[in-house]
Design a protein around this motif. Structure first.
Motif, short mmCIF file in Angstrom:
data_model
loop_
_atom_site.label_atom_id
_atom_site.label_comp_id
_atom_site.label_asym_id
_atom_site.label_seq_id
_atom_site.Cartn_x
_atom_site.Cartn_y
_atom_site.Cartn_z
N SER A 98 5.07 29.01 39.95
CA SER A 98 5.10 28.73 41.39
C SER A 98 5.32 27.26 41.71
N GLY A 99 5.11 26.41 40.73
CA GLY A 99 5.22 24.99 40.98
C GLY A 99 4.02 24.44 41.72
N LEU A 100 3.00 25.29 41.97
CA LEU A 100 1.80 24.87 42.68
C LEU A 100 0.70 24.57 41.68
N HIS A 101 -0.44 24.07 42.19
CA HIS A 101 -1.58 23.81 41.34
C HIS A 101 -2.64 24.88 41.55
N THR A 102 -3.27 25.30 40.47
CA THR A 102 -4.42 26.19 40.58
C THR A 102 -5.65 25.33 40.81
N ASP A 103 -6.84 25.97 40.84
CA ASP A 103 -8.05 25.19 41.11
C ASP A 103 -8.75 24.76 39.83
N TRP A 104 -8.00 24.60 38.75
CA TRP A 104 -8.59 24.06 37.53
C TRP A 104 -9.07 22.63 37.76
N LEU A 105 -10.24 22.31 37.18
CA LEU A 105 -10.77 20.96 37.29
C LEU A 105 -11.59 20.62 36.06
N MET A 106 -11.91 19.34 35.92
CA MET A 106 -12.70 18.87 34.78
C MET A 106 -14.03 18.32 35.26
N LEU A 107 -15.06 18.56 34.45
CA LEU A 107 -16.40 18.03 34.71
C LEU A 107 -16.79 17.11 33.56
N ASN A 108 -17.37 16.00 33.90
CA ASN A 108 -17.91 15.09 32.90
C ASN A 108 -19.43 15.18 33.02
N ILE A 109 -20.01 16.00 32.15
CA ILE A 109 -21.46 16.23 32.18
C ILE A 109 -22.10 15.40 31.07
N GLY A 110 -22.74 14.32 31.45
CA GLY A 110 -23.39 13.47 30.46
C GLY A 110 -22.46 12.97 29.38
N GLY A 111 -21.19 12.71 29.73
CA GLY A 111 -20.20 12.22 28.76
C GLY A 111 -19.45 13.31 28.04
N HIS A 112 -19.76 14.57 28.32
CA HIS A 112 -19.09 15.71 27.67
C HIS A 112 -18.17 16.38 28.68
N LEU A 113 -16.92 16.60 28.29
CA LEU A 113 -15.94 17.18 29.21
C LEU A 113 -15.96 18.70 29.19
N PHE A 114 -15.96 19.30 30.36
CA PHE A 114 -15.82 20.75 30.52
C PHE A 114 -14.62 21.00 31.43
N THR A 115 -13.85 22.04 31.11
CA THR A 115 -12.74 22.45 31.95
C THR A 115 -13.04 23.83 32.51
N THR A 116 -12.96 23.97 33.82
CA THR A 116 -13.25 25.25 34.46
C THR A 116 -12.47 25.30 35.77
N THR A 117 -12.77 26.26 36.61
CA THR A 117 -12.10 26.36 37.91
C THR A 117 -13.12 26.23 39.02
N GLY A 118 -12.64 25.81 40.17
CA GLY A 118 -13.52 25.71 41.33
C GLY A 118 -14.10 27.06 41.71
N SER A 119 -13.30 28.11 41.60
CA SER A 119 -13.79 29.44 41.96
C SER A 119 -14.91 29.89 41.04
N THR A 120 -14.86 29.50 39.75
CA THR A 120 -15.95 29.84 38.82
C THR A 120 -17.26 29.22 39.28
N LEU A 121 -17.20 27.99 39.78
CA LEU A 121 -18.40 27.28 40.17
C LEU A 121 -18.92 27.72 41.53
N VAL A 122 -18.06 28.32 42.34
CA VAL A 122 -18.42 28.62 43.73
C VAL A 122 -18.73 30.09 43.97
N SER A 123 -18.00 30.99 43.32
CA SER A 123 -18.04 32.40 43.72
C SER A 123 -19.28 33.15 43.28
N LYS A 124 -19.90 32.77 42.16
CA LYS A 124 -21.03 33.55 41.63
C LYS A 124 -22.21 33.54 42.59
#
Length: 299
Positions: free
Chosen positions: A84-110
């Motif tokens: 699509s040429g668009l961006h999904t809601d993937w994002l990165m988290l820096n938790i105490g110096g450790h990188l996590f990759t997830t999506t905004g919907s994962t963090l919000v929808s539950k």
């Protein structure tokens, strides 16, 4: 010898130049040490997954991930959608110096009413609290946050061996994930062995007695209670200098036991048989207790 430059997936800063030798597994180990992540996958600059070390050429630029899909370093931390040429809601988290990759919907929808959901539903919460890679900075323990993220993804408690559930519970409470906190409280309670207040036998007490070094005080008090010795046969034992504070000695057989200098402060001696010689009671410390003694003491 080939040399490549390694970057964390989705980033183009703080690269590490390393020599390529041995197996792909060995290179991932080196990448883990150099980049401070748990390297699992290697991608080339076009997002191709490298599954054999022979595919790596000298001076390649490679991107290392912890198992997440390739993120174009030019996409500001967002995963590009080639269709699509668009961006999904993937994002990165820096938790105490450790990188996590997830999506905004994962963090919000539950749990949409949780603090975690509010943090990633309202962009103005963050201000400038992002690192140079665009990862959102959260000053918390990565080992305790990982089960939180797993729960958001799978709706199950998934905790690696050796991780303290109490730490995960505190994280769940901090982020306001109430359903997870309730499940963790049940899991912690069920994992703790039930308190055993059943009476000790003579054999168990003697084993307990013999296991105590001769220079150490034998204390039969456990926190705010004492051992349960109801009806135990402790006759003819040398019980000198033992601290029986708060111990339940109800109906205990102490016939001819030597209680010289023992401490029976607040011990329950109701119905106990104290048919002993007067010398064995010399210097016996008797505090308010319910004591039943034979009509006379042998002496």
């Amino acid at each position: 010898m080939r040399r490549v430059t390694l970057f964390v997936n989705g980033t183009s800063k703080n690269g590490k130049a390393v020599a390529v030798y041995g197996t792909l597994s060995e290179l991932l180990t080196v990448a883990s040490n150099k980049l401070g992540i748990r390297a699992s996958n290697l991608y080339n600059g076009k997002g191709g997954l490298i599954d054999d070390i022979v595919l790596i050429r000298g001076d390649d630029v490679l991107y290392v991930s912890e198992g997440d899909a390739f993120i174009d370093p030019q996409s500001d931390g967002k995963m590009s959608d080639d269709n699509s040429g668009l961006h999904t809601d993937w994002l990165m988290l820096n938790i105490g110096g450790h990188l996590f990759t997830t999506t905004g919907s994962t963090l919000v929808s539950k749990e949409p009413d949780s603090m975690l959901a509010h943090m990633f539903r309202e962009e103005n919460v963050w201000g400038n609290t992002q690192d140079e890679r665009g990862a959102y900075l959260i000053d918390h323990s990565p080992e305790y946050f990982k089960p939180i993220l797993n729960y958001q993804r799978h709706s199950q408690i998934i905790v690696n061996e050796g991780i303290n559930l109490l730490g995960v519970l505190e994280e769940a409470r901090f982020f306001g994930i109430e359903q997870l906190a309730e499940q963790l409280e049940v899991a912690i309670k069920s994992s703790n062995p039930p308190e055993d207040h059943s009476p000790l036998s003579r054999r168990e007490f003697v084993r307990f007695f013999l296991a105590t070094p001769t220079k150490s005080e034998l204390r039969c008090q456990i926190e705010d209670i004492g051992l349960n010795l109801i009806g135990a046969d402790l006759s003819r034992l040398d019980l000198r200098y033992i601290n029986f504070k708060m111990v339940n000695l109800s109906r205990c057989n102490l016939t001819y036991a030597n209680l010289c200098c023992s401490n029976l402060e607040r011990a329950d001696l109701s119905g106990a048989n104290l048919d002993v010689s007067s010398t064995s009671l010399l210097f016996l410390f008797l505090w308010p207790s319910s004591i039943h003694m034979k009509p006379f003491l042998k002496g």
